[in-house]
Motif scaffolding. Structure first.
Motif, PDB file in Angstrom:
ATOM      1  N   PHE A   1      86.228  23.953  71.657  1.00 25.42           N
ATOM      2  CA  PHE A   1      86.168  25.361  72.042  1.00 25.42           C
ATOM      3  C   PHE A   1      85.624  25.454  73.457  1.00 25.42           C
ATOM      4  N   ASN A   2      86.290  26.239  74.286  1.00 32.70           N
ATOM      5  CA  ASN A   2      85.890  26.393  75.679  1.00 32.70           C
ATOM      6  C   ASN A   2      84.952  27.590  75.791  1.00 32.70           C
ATOM      7  N   THR A   3      83.719  27.324  76.097  1.00 25.85           N
ATOM      8  CA  THR A   3      82.721  28.391  76.194  1.00 25.85           C
ATOM      9  C   THR A   3      82.557  28.915  77.616  1.00 25.85           C
TER      10      THR A   3
ATOM     11  N   ASN B   1      87.462  31.309  79.206  1.00 28.47           N
ATOM     12  CA  ASN B   1      88.858  31.645  78.939  1.00 28.47           C
ATOM     13  C   ASN B   1      89.266  31.437  77.483  1.00 28.47           C
ATOM     14  N   SER B   2      88.341  31.156  76.622  1.00 26.41           N
ATOM     15  CA  SER B   2      88.549  31.162  75.171  1.00 26.41           C
ATOM     16  C   SER B   2      89.587  30.176  74.648  1.00 26.41           C
ATOM     17  N   ASN B   3      89.789  29.056  75.328  1.00 27.36           N
ATOM     18  CA  ASN B   3      90.671  28.037  74.769  1.00 27.36           C
ATOM     19  C   ASN B   3      90.090  27.532  73.454  1.00 27.36           C
TER      20      ASN B   3
ATOM     21  N   ASP C   1      89.839  28.890  70.499  1.00 28.36           N
ATOM     22  CA  ASP C   1      88.964  29.901  69.909  1.00 28.36           C
ATOM     23  C   ASP C   1      89.271  30.049  68.416  1.00 28.36           C
TER      24      ASP C   1
ATOM     25  N   SER D   1      87.437  40.869  67.542  1.00 33.85           N
ATOM     26  CA  SER D   1      87.527  39.422  67.731  1.00 33.85           C
ATOM     27  C   SER D   1      87.338  38.692  66.412  1.00 33.85           C
TER      28      SER D   1
ATOM     29  N   SER E   1      91.399  36.838  69.990  1.00 30.72           N
ATOM     30  CA  SER E   1      90.535  36.081  70.874  1.00 30.72           C
ATOM     31  C   SER E   1      89.971  36.985  71.977  1.00 30.72           C
ATOM     32  N   PHE E   2      90.842  37.549  72.805  1.00 28.97           N
ATOM     33  CA  PHE E   2      90.359  38.432  73.872  1.00 28.97           C
ATOM     34  C   PHE E   2      91.481  39.366  74.306  1.00 28.97           C
TER      35      PHE E   2
ATOM     36  N   TYR F   1      95.700  36.010  71.332  1.00 26.85           N
ATOM     37  CA  TYR F   1      95.321  35.516  70.010  1.00 26.85           C
ATOM     38  C   TYR F   1      95.371  33.991  70.006  1.00 26.85           C
ATOM     39  N   THR F   2      94.477  33.373  69.255  1.00 25.83           N
ATOM     40  CA  THR F   2      94.592  31.943  69.008  1.00 25.83           C
ATOM     41  C   THR F   2      95.827  31.753  68.134  1.00 25.83           C
TER      42      THR F   2
END
Length: 160
Positions: free
Chosen positions: A5-7, A10-12, A14, A109, A128-129, A142-143
């Motif tokens: 998870f990318n914190t 950019n929410s990769n 997620d 979210s 996601s965002f 969305y993931t």
């Protein structure tokens, strides 16, 4: 939580799994949602109507909802979605959806994006965002659940 998870913004990746201590009480209002199958991995779902539900705000600067809200949005291509965000934000493991009149918003979210499969539903995305101000003219990201099927099944010790 997914290990990669990318914190940093950019929410990769997620995605997370929550294990319940007991089964929820199923009813006509509470039903399980299916995961996509391995046959769905290459399906982009572009053009498909999908339902987003959640307890998020219905307008900016309001409060979250006490009653579950839902709306229909349409899956768009990642190529089209990338036009709304900074370069590198939308990646292959995401999908985007929107409708010009409605959108996911703050507080949604983690909510499910599902498609109707003829009487039941299949979860294709996880909120996601989205745009600031919950602007329905801009898609929500969305993931993409199909990108994480192997991890989900391994984590949940499900048969492949």
């Amino acid at each position: 939580m997914y290990a990669d998870f990318n914190t940093t913004g950019n929410s990769n990746n997620d995605v997370s799994i929550i294990f319940l201590t007991e089964a929820p009480p199923l009813s006509r209002y509470i039903k399980p949602v299916a995961l996509p199958s391995l046959l769905d991995v290459n399906d982009s779902f572009v053009g498909r109507p999908a339902l987003i539900s959640g307890w998020g705000m219905t307008v900016v600067n309001s409060t979250t909802q006490e009653t579950l809200q839902w709306t229909t949005v349409y899956v768009i291509s990642n190529i089209k979605c990338k036009k709304y965000f900074k370069p590198g934000i939308i990646v292959e493991s995401m999908l985007c959806a929107h409708d010009v009149d409605t959108s996911a918003c703050f507080g949604d979210s983690g909510s499910a994006l599902v498609v109707n499969t003829g009487g039941s539903y299949k979860q294709i995305g996880i909120v996601s965002f989205g745009p600031e101000c919950c602007d329905p003219r801009i898609p929500t990201a969305y993931t993409r659940v199909t990108s994480f099927l192997e991890w989900i099944t391994t984590t949940c010790e499900m048969a492949k």
